[in-house]
Design a protein around this motif. Structure first.
Motif, PDB file in Angstrom:
ATOM      1  N   MET A 147      77.994  23.672 -16.073  1.00 32.27           N
ATOM      2  CA  MET A 147      77.151  23.990 -17.222  1.00 32.27           C
ATOM      3  C   MET A 147      77.713  23.361 -18.493  1.00 32.27           C
ATOM      4  O   MET A 147      76.944  22.867 -19.339  1.00 32.27           O
ATOM      5  CB  MET A 147      77.074  25.513 -17.402  1.00 32.27           C
ATOM      6  CG  MET A 147      76.245  26.201 -16.338  1.00 32.27           C
ATOM      7  SD  MET A 147      74.490  25.703 -16.412  1.00 32.27           S
ATOM      8  CE  MET A 147      74.044  26.290 -18.033  1.00 32.27           C
ATOM      9  N   GLU A 151      75.803  20.862 -21.051  1.00 35.54           N
ATOM     10  CA  GLU A 151      75.634  21.221 -22.458  1.00 35.54           C
ATOM     11  C   GLU A 151      76.273  20.185 -23.377  1.00 35.54           C
ATOM     12  O   GLU A 151      75.794  19.972 -24.512  1.00 35.54           O
ATOM     13  CB  GLU A 151      76.231  22.598 -22.734  1.00 35.54           C
ATOM     14  CG  GLU A 151      75.483  23.739 -22.072  1.00 35.54           C
ATOM     15  CD  GLU A 151      74.068  23.895 -22.621  1.00 35.54           C
ATOM     16  OE1 GLU A 151      73.806  23.443 -23.765  1.00 35.54           O
ATOM     17  OE2 GLU A 151      73.211  24.428 -21.905  1.00 35.54           O
ATOM     18  N   GLU A 154      73.722  17.512 -23.742  1.00 32.83           N
ATOM     19  CA  GLU A 154      72.655  18.017 -24.600  1.00 32.83           C
ATOM     20  C   GLU A 154      73.081  18.037 -26.063  1.00 32.83           C
ATOM     21  O   GLU A 154      72.288  17.773 -26.970  1.00 32.83           O
ATOM     22  CB  GLU A 154      72.254  19.426 -24.161  1.00 32.83           C
ATOM     23  CG  GLU A 154      71.412  19.461 -22.907  1.00 32.83           C
ATOM     24  CD  GLU A 154      70.033  18.853 -23.145  1.00 32.83           C
ATOM     25  OE1 GLU A 154      69.249  19.428 -23.923  1.00 32.83           O
ATOM     26  OE2 GLU A 154      69.766  17.762 -22.592  1.00 32.83           O
ATOM     27  N   GLN A 171      69.672  24.748 -34.662  1.00 32.74           N
ATOM     28  CA  GLN A 171      69.576  24.511 -33.222  1.00 32.74           C
ATOM     29  C   GLN A 171      70.820  23.767 -32.710  1.00 32.74           C
ATOM     30  O   GLN A 171      71.315  24.034 -31.620  1.00 32.74           O
ATOM     31  CB  GLN A 171      68.302  23.721 -32.923  1.00 32.74           C
ATOM     32  CG  GLN A 171      67.032  24.525 -33.113  1.00 32.74           C
ATOM     33  CD  GLN A 171      65.788  23.689 -32.849  1.00 32.74           C
ATOM     34  OE1 GLN A 171      65.574  22.654 -33.520  1.00 32.74           O
ATOM     35  NE2 GLN A 171      64.972  24.131 -31.900  1.00 32.74           N
ATOM     36  N   LEU A 174      73.645  26.289 -32.534  1.00 32.81           N
ATOM     37  CA  LEU A 174      73.493  27.166 -31.369  1.00 32.81           C
ATOM     38  C   LEU A 174      73.986  26.469 -30.117  1.00 32.81           C
ATOM     39  O   LEU A 174      74.634  27.091 -29.255  1.00 32.81           O
ATOM     40  CB  LEU A 174      72.017  27.566 -31.241  1.00 32.81           C
ATOM     41  CG  LEU A 174      71.690  28.466 -30.043  1.00 32.81           C
ATOM     42  CD1 LEU A 174      72.438  29.798 -30.146  1.00 32.81           C
ATOM     43  CD2 LEU A 174      70.163  28.705 -29.964  1.00 32.81           C
ATOM     44  N   LYS A 175      73.658  25.174 -29.994  1.00 27.92           N
ATOM     45  CA  LYS A 175      74.130  24.412 -28.824  1.00 27.92           C
ATOM     46  C   LYS A 175      75.666  24.342 -28.832  1.00 27.92           C
ATOM     47  O   LYS A 175      76.306  24.454 -27.765  1.00 27.92           O
ATOM     48  CB  LYS A 175      73.527  23.015 -28.871  1.00 27.92           C
ATOM     49  CG  LYS A 175      73.823  22.158 -27.658  1.00 27.92           C
ATOM     50  CD  LYS A 175      73.244  22.790 -26.379  1.00 27.92           C
ATOM     51  CE  LYS A 175      71.720  22.763 -26.415  1.00 27.92           C
ATOM     52  NZ  LYS A 175      71.147  23.230 -25.106  1.00 27.92           N
ATOM     53  N   ALA A 177      77.674  26.574 -30.067  1.00 28.42           N
ATOM     54  CA  ALA A 177      78.173  27.891 -29.675  1.00 28.42           C
ATOM     55  C   ALA A 177      78.088  28.077 -28.167  1.00 28.42           C
ATOM     56  O   ALA A 177      78.971  28.676 -27.543  1.00 28.42           O
ATOM     57  CB  ALA A 177      77.382  28.974 -30.408  1.00 28.42           C
ATOM     58  N   THR A 178      77.016  27.584 -27.573  1.00 28.03           N
ATOM     59  CA  THR A 178      76.888  27.679 -26.113  1.00 28.03           C
ATOM     60  C   THR A 178      78.028  26.933 -25.418  1.00 28.03           C
ATOM     61  O   THR A 178      78.606  27.402 -24.436  1.00 28.03           O
ATOM     62  CB  THR A 178      75.537  27.115 -25.672  1.00 28.03           C
ATOM     63  OG1 THR A 178      74.481  27.846 -26.316  1.00 28.03           O
ATOM     64  CG2 THR A 178      75.376  27.191 -24.174  1.00 28.03           C
ATOM     65  N   ILE A 179      78.348  25.749 -25.922  1.00 23.06           N
ATOM     66  CA  ILE A 179      79.451  24.959 -25.348  1.00 23.06           C
ATOM     67  C   ILE A 179      80.775  25.708 -25.474  1.00 23.06           C
ATOM     68  O   ILE A 179      81.577  25.764 -24.523  1.00 23.06           O
ATOM     69  CB  ILE A 179      79.523  23.587 -26.043  1.00 23.06           C
ATOM     70  CG1 ILE A 179      78.295  22.754 -25.685  1.00 23.06           C
ATOM     71  CG2 ILE A 179      80.814  22.859 -25.666  1.00 23.06           C
ATOM     72  CD1 ILE A 179      78.182  21.456 -26.449  1.00 23.06           C
ATOM     73  N   GLY A 181      81.194  28.924 -25.592  1.00 20.79           N
ATOM     74  CA  GLY A 181      81.195  30.043 -24.645  1.00 20.79           C
ATOM     75  C   GLY A 181      81.509  29.576 -23.232  1.00 20.79           C
ATOM     76  O   GLY A 181      82.234  30.247 -22.491  1.00 20.79           O
ATOM     77  N   LEU A 182      80.962  28.433 -22.851  1.00 14.88           N
ATOM     78  CA  LEU A 182      81.237  27.910 -21.514  1.00 14.88           C
ATOM     79  C   LEU A 182      82.716  27.515 -21.360  1.00 14.88           C
ATOM     80  O   LEU A 182      83.307  27.707 -20.299  1.00 14.88           O
ATOM     81  CB  LEU A 182      80.335  26.704 -21.240  1.00 14.88           C
ATOM     82  CG  LEU A 182      78.840  27.035 -21.060  1.00 14.88           C
ATOM     83  CD1 LEU A 182      78.022  25.742 -20.976  1.00 14.88           C
ATOM     84  CD2 LEU A 182      78.642  27.884 -19.808  1.00 14.88           C
ATOM     85  N   ASP A 185      84.568  30.663 -20.815  1.00 17.14           N
ATOM     86  CA  ASP A 185      84.368  31.150 -19.448  1.00 17.14           C
ATOM     87  C   ASP A 185      85.232  30.362 -18.457  1.00 17.14           C
ATOM     88  O   ASP A 185      85.796  30.925 -17.517  1.00 17.14           O
ATOM     89  CB  ASP A 185      82.898  31.043 -19.056  1.00 17.14           C
ATOM     90  CG  ASP A 185      82.018  32.048 -19.804  1.00 17.14           C
ATOM     91  OD1 ASP A 185      82.600  33.031 -20.329  1.00 17.14           O
ATOM     92  OD2 ASP A 185      80.803  31.835 -19.856  1.00 17.14           O
TER      93      ASP A 185
END
Length: 414
Positions: A147, A151, A154, A171, A174-175, A177-179, A181-182, A185
């Motif tokens: 993932m 990302e 992206e 936007q 937000l992308k 922040a997603t990176i 978080g991954l 993880d």
């Protein structure tokens, strides 16, 4: 035979016995008178002595001289000591516990087994749940990394669109922040995998130090959790003699000092080093714990053996010292027998010297003669009796028993 003949026979027998008794008495009286005259005759007695005495022997010859062994009195530096009873204890004792949860699938050691630090396996705990958990975290890590890779691509596309004002900057953020978080993880999954790897490694429990297993608290098939005791191990290589030293002597001992320790069951003496003097002791006994470090003599010394230590009880000073066996202690006092060279080789004449025992060691006593004549006899280098002194008489001639070629006798003091 008629009655008259019988009477005559009895009369004849009676007269014969009377005559015999009278004759014997007269003969005995004559012998007694003769013997009395001979016992008063000096020439007769001398002749009889020559018959029973070998030629050249002294008339006063009696029993042979008593056999004794001797030692030397020495004036030297002497430190009084006393004996303290103690016991051997372990230097280190550890209780090895499980660090994981599971069922014991192997426990190859028994009580009394010798173990080597980092090598000897004490127990193995089932690792199946740890391996399954590791596989789960590994799958989660791969998913997060896949993932994250998507990302990241992206995010680059979003940056171009943001530059062209095709999408808003929020936007793009937000992308990002997603990176993040991954990535978190992924790091979490890696940490969980490392944790399971460590748990799998710790499922095989090894000895933490060189020593001996003295107790087992678990067996094959037991279910254990974190902290469950498995075995107790005491260290090997060295032992401590634990002594309870009286308050009057504890300040005379210092760390690093060497003292003699006798191992009572082995009847051997070794040298130990004082490693600790605890400044806190039981109030009732007025004693303080002292530890003396010993080598375990290749395993011959065992924890729990009784020991006897010689500890100092006073400062070192110069004294006249003799072997402990040379002092004959009785209720009325102590005596040392001094041996002076006799007329014949290996013989001596002995004289008693009353003494006061001022200080004691295990094998030696410091003494002081109590009389002026004793101070002249019992001097530095004097020969003293150390064996066979119990039945001696003043002025008695004794024979010295020794294995040395050199004479053990000192010259008589003038």
């Amino acid at each position: 035979m008629d009655k008259s003949g019988h009477r005559v026979l009895v009369l004849i027998i009676s007269l014969s016995l009377t005559a015999l008794l009278v004759g014997g008495g007269a003969a005995g009286l004559a012998v007694w008178k003769t013997l009395g005259k001979q016992l008063q005759d000096a020439e007769f007695l001398e002749a009889q002595l020559k018959r029973v005495r070998p030629e050249g022997k002294s008339r006063a010859a009696g029993p042979p001289p008593a056999l004794v062994r001797v030692g030397r009195a020495e004036r030297k530096m002497f430190r009084p000591q006393r004996e303290i009873i103690g016991r051997l204890i372990e230097v280190h004792k550890v209780t090895v516990a499980s660090e994981v949860t599971g069922t014991i699938i192997a426990m190859p050691v028994e009580e009394g087994a010798r173990v080597t630090a980092g090598e000897t396996v004490l127990a193995e705990v089932d690792q199946v749940w740890s391996r399954l958990a590791r596989q789960r975290y590994e799958a989660e890590l791969k998913s997060a990394e896949a993932m994250l890779e998507f990302e990241l691509v992206e995010f680059e596309r979003y940056q171009k669109l943001t530059d062209e004002d095709a999408i808003s900057r929020s936007q793009l953020e937000l992308k990002a922040a997603t990176i993040a978080g991954l990535r978190a993880d992924s790091a979490k999954s890696r940490t969980a995998m490392e944790e399971e790897d460590e748990r799998i490694a710790r499922s095989t429990i090894r000895a933490p130090l060189d020593g001996v297993v003295v107790a087992k608290h678990a067996e094959l098939g037991s279910h254990v959790t974190v902290g469950t005791p498995l075995v107790e191990i005491i260290s090997s290589g060295q032992l401590d003699a634990r002594l309870m030293v009286p308050e009057s002597a504890v300040n005379l001992l210092e760390e690093g000092e060497h003292i003699a320790i006798r191992i009572d069951p082995l009847k051997e003496e070794v040298e130990g080093t004082v490693v600790s003097v605890t400044p806190y002791g039981p109030t009732a006994s007025r004693t303080f714990p002292v530890r003396v470090r010993l080598d375990d003599q290749q395993g011959r010394l065992k924890v729990g053996m009784s020991v006897t230590a010689s500890i100092p009880t006073g400062p070192e000073r110069e004294s006249l010292v003799v072997s402990r066996d040379a002092v004959l202690v009785r209720p009325d006092g102590a005596t040392v027998w001094v041996a002076m060279a006799g007329e014949q080789p290996a013989t001596a004449e002995v004289q008693p010297v009353p003494v006061t025992v001022s200080d004691r060691m295990r094998d030696q006593y410091a003494i002081e003669p109590e009389t002026a004549s004793g101070q002249q006899l019992l001097v530095d280098g004097a020969t003293v009796v150390i064996e066979g002194l119990e039945r001696l008489m003043p002025g008695q001639v004794v024979r010295i028993v020794t294995l040395e070629a050199k004479s053990p006798l000192a010259s008589a003091p003038r």
